[in-house]
Design a protein around this motif. Structure first.
Motif, PDB file in Angstrom:
ATOM      1  N   TRP A 197      -7.741  10.269  -0.981  1.00  0.00           N
ATOM      2  CA  TRP A 197      -7.853  10.794  -2.333  1.00  0.00           C
ATOM      3  C   TRP A 197      -9.299  10.835  -2.823  1.00  0.00           C
ATOM      4  O   TRP A 197      -9.730  11.822  -3.412  1.00  0.00           O
ATOM      5  CB  TRP A 197      -6.980   9.976  -3.288  1.00  0.00           C
ATOM      6  CG  TRP A 197      -5.516  10.140  -2.976  1.00  0.00           C
ATOM      7  CD1 TRP A 197      -4.925  11.218  -2.366  1.00  0.00           C
ATOM      8  CD2 TRP A 197      -4.468   9.225  -3.241  1.00  0.00           C
ATOM      9  NE1 TRP A 197      -3.584  11.034  -2.239  1.00  0.00           N
ATOM     10  CE2 TRP A 197      -3.258   9.812  -2.771  1.00  0.00           C
ATOM     11  CE3 TRP A 197      -4.397   7.966  -3.831  1.00  0.00           C
ATOM     12  CZ2 TRP A 197      -2.013   9.180  -2.882  1.00  0.00           C
ATOM     13  CZ3 TRP A 197      -3.170   7.341  -3.939  1.00  0.00           C
ATOM     14  CH2 TRP A 197      -1.989   7.938  -3.464  1.00  0.00           C
ATOM     15  N   LYS A 198     -10.060   9.789  -2.567  1.00  0.00           N
ATOM     16  CA  LYS A 198     -11.437   9.780  -3.055  1.00  0.00           C
ATOM     17  C   LYS A 198     -12.335  10.706  -2.246  1.00  0.00           C
ATOM     18  O   LYS A 198     -13.204  11.386  -2.785  1.00  0.00           O
ATOM     19  CB  LYS A 198     -11.997   8.360  -3.064  1.00  0.00           C
ATOM     20  CG  LYS A 198     -11.500   7.530  -4.240  1.00  0.00           C
ATOM     21  CD  LYS A 198     -12.377   6.322  -4.490  1.00  0.00           C
ATOM     22  CE  LYS A 198     -11.943   5.587  -5.746  1.00  0.00           C
ATOM     23  NZ  LYS A 198     -12.800   4.419  -6.033  1.00  0.00           N
ATOM     24  N   THR A 199     -12.145  10.723  -0.932  1.00  0.00           N
ATOM     25  CA  THR A 199     -13.018  11.559  -0.113  1.00  0.00           C
ATOM     26  C   THR A 199     -12.732  13.043  -0.295  1.00  0.00           C
ATOM     27  O   THR A 199     -13.647  13.871  -0.279  1.00  0.00           O
ATOM     28  CB  THR A 199     -12.884  11.217   1.382  1.00  0.00           C
ATOM     29  OG1 THR A 199     -11.516  11.380   1.785  1.00  0.00           O
ATOM     30  CG2 THR A 199     -13.341   9.802   1.657  1.00  0.00           C
ATOM     31  N   THR A 208       0.837  -1.182   0.000  1.00  0.00           N
ATOM     32  CA  THR A 208       0.000   0.000   0.000  1.00  0.00           C
ATOM     33  C   THR A 208       0.883   1.246   0.000  1.00  0.00           C
ATOM     34  O   THR A 208       2.091   1.177   0.275  1.00  0.00           O
ATOM     35  CB  THR A 208      -0.904   0.028   1.241  1.00  0.00           C
ATOM     36  OG1 THR A 208      -0.084   0.188   2.405  1.00  0.00           O
ATOM     37  CG2 THR A 208      -1.708  -1.258   1.359  1.00  0.00           C
ATOM     38  N   GLU A 247      -5.299   5.398  -0.857  1.00  0.00           N
ATOM     39  CA  GLU A 247      -5.903   4.916  -2.095  1.00  0.00           C
ATOM     40  C   GLU A 247      -7.186   4.127  -1.891  1.00  0.00           C
ATOM     41  O   GLU A 247      -7.815   3.687  -2.864  1.00  0.00           O
ATOM     42  CB  GLU A 247      -4.897   4.051  -2.867  1.00  0.00           C
ATOM     43  CG  GLU A 247      -4.586   2.692  -2.223  1.00  0.00           C
ATOM     44  CD  GLU A 247      -3.462   2.725  -1.203  1.00  0.00           C
ATOM     45  OE1 GLU A 247      -2.717   1.729  -1.130  1.00  0.00           O
ATOM     46  OE2 GLU A 247      -3.357   3.724  -0.472  1.00  0.00           O
ATOM     47  N   GLY A 248      -7.620   3.956  -0.669  1.00  0.00           N
ATOM     48  CA  GLY A 248      -8.810   3.146  -0.395  1.00  0.00           C
ATOM     49  C   GLY A 248     -10.101   3.775  -0.903  1.00  0.00           C
ATOM     50  O   GLY A 248     -10.163   4.951  -1.263  1.00  0.00           O
ATOM     51  N   GLU A 249     -11.159   2.964  -0.917  1.00  0.00           N
ATOM     52  CA  GLU A 249     -12.466   3.422  -1.411  1.00  0.00           C
ATOM     53  C   GLU A 249     -12.956   4.645  -0.638  1.00  0.00           C
ATOM     54  O   GLU A 249     -13.617   5.530  -1.196  1.00  0.00           O
ATOM     55  CB  GLU A 249     -13.488   2.280  -1.309  1.00  0.00           C
ATOM     56  CG  GLU A 249     -14.864   2.613  -1.853  1.00  0.00           C
ATOM     57  CD  GLU A 249     -14.858   2.878  -3.361  1.00  0.00           C
ATOM     58  OE1 GLU A 249     -15.753   3.598  -3.834  1.00  0.00           O
ATOM     59  OE2 GLU A 249     -13.960   2.354  -4.051  1.00  0.00           O
ATOM     60  N   PHE A 250     -12.662   4.693   0.646  1.00  0.00           N
ATOM     61  CA  PHE A 250     -13.023   5.851   1.453  1.00  0.00           C
ATOM     62  C   PHE A 250     -11.759   6.513   2.018  1.00  0.00           C
ATOM     63  O   PHE A 250     -11.770   7.082   3.103  1.00  0.00           O
ATOM     64  CB  PHE A 250     -13.964   5.439   2.588  1.00  0.00           C
ATOM     65  CG  PHE A 250     -15.236   4.816   2.097  1.00  0.00           C
ATOM     66  CD1 PHE A 250     -16.188   5.572   1.423  1.00  0.00           C
ATOM     67  CD2 PHE A 250     -15.480   3.462   2.287  1.00  0.00           C
ATOM     68  CE1 PHE A 250     -17.358   4.994   0.955  1.00  0.00           C
ATOM     69  CE2 PHE A 250     -16.645   2.865   1.819  1.00  0.00           C
ATOM     70  CZ  PHE A 250     -17.592   3.635   1.151  1.00  0.00           C
ATOM     71  N   SER A 277     -11.760  11.207  -7.476  1.00  0.00           N
ATOM     72  CA  SER A 277     -11.207   9.930  -7.944  1.00  0.00           C
ATOM     73  C   SER A 277      -9.711  10.027  -8.229  1.00  0.00           C
ATOM     74  O   SER A 277      -9.195   9.310  -9.065  1.00  0.00           O
ATOM     75  CB  SER A 277     -11.945   9.466  -9.210  1.00  0.00           C
ATOM     76  OG  SER A 277     -11.822  10.447 -10.237  1.00  0.00           O
ATOM     77  N   GLN A 290      -5.942   9.431  -8.316  1.00  0.00           N
ATOM     78  CA  GLN A 290      -5.089   8.279  -8.049  1.00  0.00           C
ATOM     79  C   GLN A 290      -3.639   8.756  -8.054  1.00  0.00           C
ATOM     80  O   GLN A 290      -3.124   9.166  -9.096  1.00  0.00           O
ATOM     81  CB  GLN A 290      -5.301   7.193  -9.119  1.00  0.00           C
ATOM     82  CG  GLN A 290      -6.694   6.575  -9.079  1.00  0.00           C
ATOM     83  CD  GLN A 290      -6.944   5.798  -7.792  1.00  0.00           C
ATOM     84  OE1 GLN A 290      -6.117   5.022  -7.351  1.00  0.00           O
ATOM     85  NE2 GLN A 290      -8.104   6.014  -7.193  1.00  0.00           N
ATOM     86  N   GLN A 307      -5.033   1.339   3.834  1.00  0.00           N
ATOM     87  CA  GLN A 307      -5.173   2.021   2.542  1.00  0.00           C
ATOM     88  C   GLN A 307      -5.761   3.416   2.753  1.00  0.00           C
ATOM     89  O   GLN A 307      -6.715   3.819   2.098  1.00  0.00           O
ATOM     90  CB  GLN A 307      -6.040   1.206   1.595  1.00  0.00           C
ATOM     91  CG  GLN A 307      -5.369  -0.074   1.110  1.00  0.00           C
ATOM     92  CD  GLN A 307      -6.139  -0.719  -0.030  1.00  0.00           C
ATOM     93  OE1 GLN A 307      -7.363  -0.819  -0.005  1.00  0.00           O
ATOM     94  NE2 GLN A 307      -5.416  -1.174  -1.046  1.00  0.00           N
TER      95      GLN A 307
END
Length: 457
Positions: free
Chosen positions: A238-240, A3, A232-235, A244, A246, A229
């Motif tokens: 970067w995403k929050t 990770t 890079e994790g779903e939550f 999106s 990366q 993560q």
């Protein structure tokens, strides 16, 4: 590949100063000179005194030095004050591509933690070099999107960089550092609403990030866990925070390529997004011998992401009521640069907003959002001065000072260091501080440098 947190932890704990290019080591000492010079020049500012009063009122354990004095506080309190000194006038170093202020976070952490564990100067400087690289890459990973959304990028990434610096000096394990990075994800915060009213919160963002990081690390040492993560994790971050984004690729060559020498010195104590515009109007002033009363308008075209930061709201930017609104007002800095020929700490003075000539120039500044004038990864400036007789003068600076395309004269950096310190120190003391910083990697402990910072009353 692990990770992102695992990659960062590996780099932090395994990288040695002997494996860092000599060019990076040498450049870093110039950054340290600049950092301490800026910090000590800010001691009398109101925000610094406010933080100091709070820290002293806490009555914490006397472990780490409050710079410029013999007073001490626990690590988590001392970093709030010391970082506030560095960042309080927006005169500290910047990595423009990452849009972060590295040293306010990294140097503060390393010196405080290093003092607390009696680390050698070499160990402290090693941690600083590692921290600079990490914080820059954390900023580069999102391509400036923190600011686009309304976050202060330095505040967001500060806990992650600080926890690595502290973890290196505390000698924690890989697992503890990965957990601490995960915990920092829940402390990554910092809003830019101060841009609308010129309030003080940005001044404490780096220090609060460091403060949070120390707690994250201590919690991890007690078995507290954080998401692996966190980036890079779903939550994850970067995403929050950015949708999106990366940014994994920014960490693939960590330890092989160094970005520290891209960190630039600020020769103006104002938002870096305005620096190229200041250069342009100063060139116009010198080359064309401009008289304000003969000017019809001064057109500044700036990319939209920067427009919202230094040009809006228009009335607040044209009538700044606080020092921070002045530092983040393109109309104000253009006016003061044209009127006086310079933008130094002494031009950040609310008395100047009442000056008839400066107010006249401010009213002639027209800011236009224009992405065609941008230069991705840099802060360019485009200025057109239209005279009442119809003459027009256009100045277009694609790269801010400090880039390879527009390098800063290192003599100017040393002049800044001298000017920042001469109010509080004798020349002998300034020379001693300079020599001590240059030899930081040879110090037995950081106490010698901290003693040099003490103001003799």
């Amino acid at each position: 590949m692990g990770t992102v947190s695992e990659i960062i932890a590996d780099f932090t704990l395994n990288q040695k100063i002997t494996g860092i290019p000599s060019s990076v080591i040498g450049y870093g000492k110039l950054l340290l000179m600049d950092t301490f010079g800026v910090a000590m020049a800010n001691m009398e500012l109101e925000h610094a005194q406010a933080i100091r009063r709070v820290v002293m009122d806490m009555g914490s354990k006397e472990i780490c030095t409050l710079w410029g004095s013999r007073d001490k506080a626990q690590v988590t309190d001392a970093v709030l004050y010391n970082a506030g000194l560095i960042h309080g006038s927006d005169y500290d170093d910047t990595h423009v591509g990452a849009i972060v202020h590295p040293s306010a976070v990294v140097v503060t952490t390393a010196v405080a933690v290093g003092e607390s564990v009696k680390a050698s100067g070499q160990d402290i400087y090693e941690a600083i070099l590692i921290g600079w690289e990490i914080i820059v890459r954390l900023g580069l990973a999102v391509h400036g999107k923190f600011h686009d959304i309304g976050y202060h990028g330095t505040a967001i990434v500060a806990p992650f960089a600080a926890v690595c610096v502290a973890g290196k000096l505390f000698g924690v394990s890989h697992q503890i550092l990965v957990n601490a990075l995960g915990i920092c994800g829940s402390q990554a915060a910092g809003l830019q609403e101060f841009l609308r009213d010129g309030s003080w919160v940005k001044k404490m963002h780096p220090g609060w990030g460091v403060h949070s990081a120390i707690y994250a690390l201590k919690l991890a040492e007690q078995g507290f866990t954080g998401p692996r993560q966190v980036f890079e994790g779903e939550f994850g971050l970067w995403k929050t925070h950015c949708g999106s984004v990366q940014g994994v690729k920014e960490f693939e060559n960590l330890g092989r390529i160094w970005h520290t020498t891209e960190i630039t010195f600020k020769l103006y104590p104002v938002c870096h997004m305005t620096h190229s515009f200041i250069d342009c109007i100063r060139k116009a002033r010198d080359m064309e011998k401009l008289c304000p009363e003969e000017i019809e308008r001064i057109e500044c075209r700036i990319e939209e992401r920067c427009y919202h930061i230094v040009c809006e709201p228009e009335q607040a930017k044209k009538n700044p009521e606080t020092d921070y609104m002045m530092r983040f007002s393109l109309p104000y800095v253009m006016a003061v640069a044209l009127a006086t020929g310079r933008v130094s700490p002494w031009e950040i003075d609310l008395k100047l907003t009442k000056d008839d000539t400066i107010q006249e120039i401010i009213n002639k500044v027209v800011c236009i959002a224009d992405d065609s004038k941008g230069n991705p990864g840099y802060f360019p400036g485009w200025v057109k001065v239209v005279m009442k007789d119809g003459a027009e003068y256009v100045f277009d600076q694609r790269w801010e000072m400090g880039t390879s395309q527009n390098p800063i004269d290192m003599d100017a950096v040393m002049t800044k260091f001298q000017n920042n310190l001469e109010r509080y120190y004798t020349q002998e003391q300034i020379d001693r501080l300079s020599d001590t910083i240059q030899g930081i990697d040879r110090l037995e402990t950081i106490a010698e440098l901290l003693n040099c910072l003490e103001i003799q009353k």
